[in-house]
Design an enzyme around this catalytic site. Structure first.
Site, PDB file in Angstrom:
ATOM      1  N   THR A 131       8.027   5.038  12.612  1.00 10.26           N
ATOM      2  CA  THR A 131       7.047   5.338  11.568  1.00 10.26           C
ATOM      3  C   THR A 131       6.482   6.724  11.793  1.00 10.26           C
ATOM      4  OG1 THR A 131       4.960   4.698  10.515  1.00 10.26           O
ATOM      5  CG2 THR A 131       5.155   4.191  12.863  1.00 10.26           C
TER       6      THR A 131
ATOM      7  N   ASN B 251       3.527   7.369  10.536  1.00  4.73           N
ATOM      8  CA  ASN B 251       2.099   7.142  10.298  1.00  4.73           C
ATOM      9  C   ASN B 251       1.411   6.761  11.621  1.00  4.73           C
ATOM     10  OD1 ASN B 251      -0.307   5.583   9.766  1.00  4.73           O
ATOM     11  ND2 ASN B 251       0.293   5.505   7.614  1.00  4.73           N
TER      12      ASN B 251
ATOM     13  N   LYS C 180      -0.431   3.302  11.738  1.00  9.59           N
ATOM     14  CA  LYS C 180       0.506   2.185  11.897  1.00  9.59           C
ATOM     15  C   LYS C 180       1.005   2.121  13.334  1.00  9.59           C
ATOM     16  CE  LYS C 180       3.120   2.207   7.510  1.00  9.59           C
ATOM     17  NZ  LYS C 180       4.503   2.299   7.008  1.00  9.59           N
TER      18      LYS C 180
ATOM     19  N   GLU D  80      14.232   8.911   2.127  1.00 10.09           N
ATOM     20  CA  GLU D  80      13.518   8.761   0.863  1.00 10.09           C
ATOM     21  C   GLU D  80      13.292   7.280   0.566  1.00 10.09           C
ATOM     22  OE1 GLU D  80      13.964  10.386  -3.578  1.00 10.09           O
ATOM     23  OE2 GLU D  80      15.450  11.127  -2.138  1.00 10.09           O
TER      24      GLU D  80
ATOM     25  N   ASP E  89       7.404  -1.180   5.760  1.00  8.44           N
ATOM     26  CA  ASP E  89       6.829  -0.610   4.558  1.00  8.44           C
ATOM     27  C   ASP E  89       5.649  -1.485   4.181  1.00  8.44           C
ATOM     28  OD1 ASP E  89       7.349   1.639   2.668  1.00  8.44           O
ATOM     29  OD2 ASP E  89       7.196   0.031   1.192  1.00  8.44           O
ATOM     30  N   SER E  90       4.553  -0.853   3.829  1.00 11.24           N
ATOM     31  CA  SER E  90       3.340  -1.627   3.590  1.00 11.24           C
ATOM     32  C   SER E  90       2.535  -0.977   2.487  1.00 11.24           C
ATOM     33  CB  SER E  90       2.526  -1.729   4.884  1.00 11.24           C
ATOM     34  OG  SER E  90       2.359  -0.457   5.465  1.00 11.24           O
TER      35      SER E  90
ATOM     36  N   TYR F  21      -6.432   2.682   3.369  1.00 10.64           N
ATOM     37  CA  TYR F  21      -7.317   1.982   2.435  1.00 10.64           C
ATOM     38  C   TYR F  21      -8.280   1.003   3.130  1.00 10.64           C
ATOM     39  CZ  TYR F  21      -4.107   3.770  -1.132  1.00 10.64           C
ATOM     40  OH  TYR F  21      -3.354   4.590  -1.937  1.00 10.64           O
ATOM     41  N   ASP F  22      -8.279   0.947   4.454  1.00 10.44           N
ATOM     42  CA  ASP F  22      -9.148  -0.015   5.155  1.00 10.44           C
ATOM     43  C   ASP F  22     -10.620   0.049   4.711  1.00 10.44           C
ATOM     44  OD1 ASP F  22      -7.190  -1.280   6.641  1.00 10.44           O
ATOM     45  OD2 ASP F  22      -7.393   0.084   8.349  1.00 10.44           O
TER      46      ASP F  22
ATOM     47  N   LYS G 272      -9.050  -6.450  13.407  1.00 10.15           N
ATOM     48  CA  LYS G 272      -8.124  -6.161  12.299  1.00 10.15           C
ATOM     49  C   LYS G 272      -6.756  -6.770  12.594  1.00 10.15           C
ATOM     50  CE  LYS G 272      -5.665  -2.686   9.643  1.00 10.15           C
ATOM     51  NZ  LYS G 272      -5.288  -1.280   9.403  1.00 10.15           N
TER      52      LYS G 272
HETATM   53  P1  ITT Z   1       6.188   5.516   7.339  1.00  8.28           P
HETATM   54  O1  ITT Z   1       6.943   5.298   6.052  1.00  8.28           O
HETATM   55  O2  ITT Z   1       6.700   6.675   8.121  1.00  8.28           O
HETATM   56  O3  ITT Z   1       6.061   4.274   8.155  1.00  8.28           O
HETATM   57  P2  ITT Z   1       3.952   5.841   5.510  1.00  8.28           P
HETATM   58  O4  ITT Z   1       2.463   6.006   5.699  1.00  8.28           O
HETATM   59  O5  ITT Z   1       4.630   6.770   4.542  1.00  8.28           O
HETATM   60  O6  ITT Z   1       4.659   5.926   6.952  1.00  8.28           O
HETATM   61  P3  ITT Z   1       4.438   3.593   3.775  1.00  8.28           P
HETATM   62  O7  ITT Z   1       5.335   4.316   2.851  1.00  8.28           O
HETATM   63  O8  ITT Z   1       4.796   2.189   4.187  1.00  8.28           O
HETATM   64  O9  ITT Z   1       4.235   4.358   5.142  1.00  8.28           O
HETATM   65  O10 ITT Z   1       2.989   3.588   3.115  1.00  8.28           O
HETATM   66  C1  ITT Z   1       2.028   2.730   3.591  1.00  8.28           C
HETATM   67  C2  ITT Z   1       0.687   3.136   3.015  1.00  8.28           C
HETATM   68  O11 ITT Z   1      -0.026   1.946   2.633  1.00  8.28           O
HETATM   69  C3  ITT Z   1      -0.166   3.809   4.059  1.00  8.28           C
HETATM   70  O12 ITT Z   1       0.086   5.207   4.106  1.00  8.28           O
HETATM   71  C4  ITT Z   1      -1.570   3.446   3.592  1.00  8.28           C
HETATM   72  O13 ITT Z   1      -1.925   4.280   2.512  1.00  8.28           O
HETATM   73  C5  ITT Z   1      -1.368   2.028   3.051  1.00  8.28           C
HETATM   74  N1  ITT Z   1      -1.569   1.019   4.127  1.00  8.28           N
HETATM   75  C6  ITT Z   1      -0.613   0.256   4.720  1.00  8.28           C
HETATM   76  N2  ITT Z   1      -1.137  -0.505   5.698  1.00  8.28           N
HETATM   77  C7  ITT Z   1      -2.447  -0.220   5.725  1.00  8.28           C
HETATM   78  C8  ITT Z   1      -3.516  -0.662   6.528  1.00  8.28           C
HETATM   79  O14 ITT Z   1      -3.336  -1.505   7.541  1.00  8.28           O
HETATM   80  N3  ITT Z   1      -4.727  -0.169   6.284  1.00  8.28           N
HETATM   81  C9  ITT Z   1      -4.932   0.717   5.297  1.00  8.28           C
HETATM   82  N4  ITT Z   1      -3.976   1.209   4.503  1.00  8.28           N
HETATM   83  C10 ITT Z   1      -2.738   0.754   4.706  1.00  8.28           C
END
Ligand code: ITT
Length: 200
Positions: A13, A15, A18, A46, A75-76, A158-159, A179
Site C-alpha cells: 500500500t 497509504n 493503512k 491503475e 482496496d477500501s 474520513y475517520d 479503531k
Molecule cells: P493504496 O491503493 O496504495 O493502498 P489508497 O489510499 O490509494 O492507497 P484506496 O484506493 O483503497 O487506497 O483508497 C482508500 C481511501 O478510502 C483512503 O485513501 C481513504 O480516503 C478512505 N479510507 C479507507 N479506509 C479508511 C479508514 O480506515 N479511515 C478513513 N478513511 C479510509
C-alpha cells in the site's frame, strides 16, 4: 503455482495510515513483512475496477508480479447511503485535494439532497496473491453514521466524519487499538492473520 520468496509477505500500500494499521495486526506473524519502501521505484497500478474486491486483486497481482513476492493489497473506502454509496471506490480520488475539502463536498452534496447526516459504512477488501495468481481474499465492513463537522485527530482519511455508535465517537476520536477492534480493516486483516497462521 510459482513459489514466492519463502517466509516473506509484501504489504503493498502507498497509504501510510493503512500501512500502520495493517502492520500492527500482522506484526506478530512469524513472517518477514516487507513494504513498498523496499521497492521504491515500482509504478502504482491503475485502479480500474468497479468494486473494492476487483481493485484489491488488480493491485495485489500487479505488485506480486513486479516483485515476485507473496503480496497482500487492499482496496477500501466510505459508502454513504444518502449519496448512493459515494464516494465508494473513488474515496481516495474524491473531489477536493485535502480531506477538509472532501468533507465540505460531502456536506454540500448532502445539503442538496436535504440531508445533514446519513448511515454509512467503511469497506475493506483484501487480496492475497502470488506472482501468478490469487491465493485468498477477505472483506471487512463497519457500519456507522456520517457526522459533520469533523471531530478527532487520530486515524486518517474520513475517520473524523465517521461516527461509530457503539463508541459514541468518530473513529478519529478513539485510540488506534479501539479503531482496529471494530474497523473494516481490522476485521479483514485479522482474518488474513488467521489464514496465514494456518495455511501458508
Ligand atoms: P493504496 O491503493 O496504495 O493502498 P489508497 O489510499 O490509494 O492507497 P484506496 O484506493 O483503497 O487506497 O483508497 C482508500 C481511501 O478510502 C483512503 O485513501 C481513504 O480516503 C478512505 N479510507 C479507507 N479506509 C479508511 C479508514 O480506515 N479511515 C478513513 N478513511 C479510509
Amino acid at each position: 503455482m510459482t513459489a514466492a520468496r519463502p517466509g516473506r509477505l509484501l504489504v503493498a500500500t502507498t497509504n501510510g495510515g493503512k500501512l500502520r494499521e495493517i502492520l500492527a495486526i500482522l506484526g506478530d506473524l512469524p513472517l518477514t513483512l516487507v513494504t513498498l519502501a523496499d521497492y521504491p521505484t515500482l509504478p502504482e497500478p491503475e485502479e480500474t475496477g468497479a468494486t473494492f474486491a476487483e481493485n484489491a486483486r488488480i493491485k495485489a497481482l500487479a505488485y506480486a508480479s513486479a516483485t515476485g513476492e507473496l503480496t497482500v493489497a487492499e482496496d477500501s473506502g466510505l459508502e454513504i447511503d444518502a449519496l448512493n454509496g459515494e464516494p465508494g471506490v473513488r474515496s481516495a480520488r474524491f473531489n477536493g485535494e485535502s480531506y477538509a475539502e472532501k468533507f465540505a463536498t460531502i456536506a454540500r452534496m448532502l445539503a442538496e439532497r436535504g440531508a445533514d447526516s446519513s448511515t454509512a459504512r467503511f469497506v475493506c477488501a483484501l487480496a492475497l496473491t502470488r506472482p501468478d495468481g490469487l491465493v485468498w481474499e477477505a472483506t471487512g465492513i463497519v457500519e456507522g453514521r456520517l457526522q459533520l463537522p469533523a471531530r478527532g485527530h487520530a486515524g486518517f482519511g474520513y475517520d473524523p466524519i465517521f461516527y461509530y455508535p457503539a463508541y459514541g465517537r468518530t473513529l478519529a476520536d478513539v485510540t488506534e487499538a479501539e479503531k482496529a477492534a471494530v474497523s473494516h480493516r481490522g476485521q479483514a486483516f485479522r482474518r488474513l492473520r488467521t489464514y496465514m497462521a494456518t495455511a501458508v
